[in-house]
Design a protein around this motif. Structure first.
Motif, short mmCIF file in Angstrom:
data_model
loop_
_atom_site.label_atom_id
_atom_site.label_comp_id
_atom_site.label_asym_id
_atom_site.label_seq_id
_atom_site.Cartn_x
_atom_site.Cartn_y
_atom_site.Cartn_z
N GLY A 193 0.80 -1.22 0.00
CA GLY A 193 0.00 0.00 0.00
C GLY A 193 0.83 1.27 0.00
N SER A 194 2.03 1.22 0.53
CA SER A 194 2.87 2.42 0.59
C SER A 194 4.02 2.37 -0.41
CB SER A 194 3.44 2.58 2.00
OG SER A 194 4.24 1.46 2.34
N ASP A 195 3.99 1.43 -1.32
CA ASP A 195 5.06 1.28 -2.31
C ASP A 195 4.79 2.19 -3.49
OD1 ASP A 195 6.87 0.47 -4.27
OD2 ASP A 195 6.80 -1.61 -3.62
N PRO A 196 5.66 3.19 -3.72
CA PRO A 196 5.43 4.12 -4.82
C PRO A 196 5.56 3.48 -6.20
CG PRO A 196 7.54 4.58 -3.79
CD PRO A 196 6.85 3.55 -2.95
N LEU A 197 6.24 2.36 -6.29
CA LEU A 197 6.33 1.68 -7.58
C LEU A 197 5.01 1.02 -7.95
CD1 LEU A 197 9.88 0.07 -7.32
CD2 LEU A 197 9.21 2.12 -8.58
N LEU A 198 4.21 0.65 -6.95
CA LEU A 198 2.92 0.02 -7.20
C LEU A 198 1.79 1.05 -7.26
CD1 LEU A 198 3.19 -3.10 -4.87
CD2 LEU A 198 3.53 -3.00 -7.34
N VAL B 93 3.39 7.95 -7.78
CA VAL B 93 3.76 9.11 -6.96
C VAL B 93 2.79 10.23 -7.28
CG1 VAL B 93 5.62 10.75 -6.46
CG2 VAL B 93 6.17 8.39 -7.02
N PRO B 94 2.23 10.89 -6.26
CA PRO B 94 1.35 12.02 -6.54
C PRO B 94 2.09 13.10 -7.33
CG PRO B 94 1.30 11.43 -4.20
CD PRO B 94 2.37 10.62 -4.85
N GLU B 95 1.39 13.75 -8.24
CA GLU B 95 2.02 14.75 -9.11
C GLU B 95 2.69 15.86 -8.32
OE1 GLU B 95 2.61 15.18 -12.43
OE2 GLU B 95 2.04 13.08 -12.56
N ASP B 96 2.09 16.28 -7.21
CA ASP B 96 2.67 17.38 -6.43
C ASP B 96 3.94 16.98 -5.68
OD1 ASP B 96 1.13 15.73 -4.79
OD2 ASP B 96 0.74 17.36 -3.35
N LYS B 97 4.18 15.70 -5.53
CA LYS B 97 5.38 15.23 -4.82
C LYS B 97 6.39 14.57 -5.76
CE LYS B 97 3.05 14.73 -0.50
NZ LYS B 97 3.08 14.15 0.80
N ASN B 98 6.12 14.58 -7.04
CA ASN B 98 7.00 13.93 -8.01
C ASN B 98 8.15 14.87 -8.37
OD1 ASN B 98 8.23 12.57 -10.06
ND2 ASN B 98 6.39 12.34 -11.31
N PRO B 99 9.38 14.54 -7.96
CA PRO B 99 10.51 15.42 -8.27
C PRO B 99 10.92 15.37 -9.75
CG PRO B 99 11.30 13.45 -7.18
CD PRO B 99 9.80 13.38 -7.18
N PHE B 100 10.38 14.42 -10.50
CA PHE B 100 10.78 14.25 -11.88
C PHE B 100 9.73 14.76 -12.87
CE2 PHE B 100 12.91 10.92 -9.42
CZ PHE B 100 14.22 11.28 -9.67
N LYS B 101 8.68 15.40 -12.38
CA LYS B 101 7.66 15.88 -13.31
C LYS B 101 8.25 17.01 -14.16
CE LYS B 101 5.48 19.26 -10.31
NZ LYS B 101 4.27 19.67 -9.65
N GLU B 102 7.73 17.15 -15.34
CA GLU B 102 8.25 18.17 -16.24
C GLU B 102 7.84 19.55 -15.77
OE1 GLU B 102 7.97 17.62 -20.39
OE2 GLU B 102 8.09 15.44 -20.25
N LYS B 103 8.79 20.46 -15.76
CA LYS B 103 8.53 21.82 -15.28
C LYS B 103 7.84 22.65 -16.34
CE LYS B 103 11.28 21.26 -11.57
NZ LYS B 103 10.75 20.28 -10.74
#
Length: 69
Positions: free
Chosen positions: A45-50, A53-63
């Motif tokens: 339940g807490s595994d981000p790979l499954l 990652v929420p968009e607001d906490k995703n460090p890799f989202k496109e700026k």
């Protein structure tokens, strides 16, 4: 290093290593496999790979976007 040691010394080192390894506690795979399975299922339940990652906490989202014209 191994080339500098005689065959007798290499065998002695191997025996010493085996003596250390035989002291390790052993467990049946039927028990440990179930424990690992239960742990993985409990953490799923807490595994981000499954879950993702929420968009607001995703460090890799496109700026921003890149436009080539």
């Amino acid at each position: 290093m191994a080339q500098e040691l005689s065959e007798k010394e290499l065998l002695r080192m191997e025996v010493e290593q085996l003596k250390k390894e035989v002291k390790n506690p052993r467990a049946l795979i039927s028990k440990t496999g179930k424990e690992i399975k239960d742990y993985v299922e409990a953490q799923a339940g807490s595994d981000p790979l499954l879950r993702g990652v929420p968009e607001d906490k995703n460090p890799f989202k496109e700026k921003g976007t890149c436009v080539i014209s």
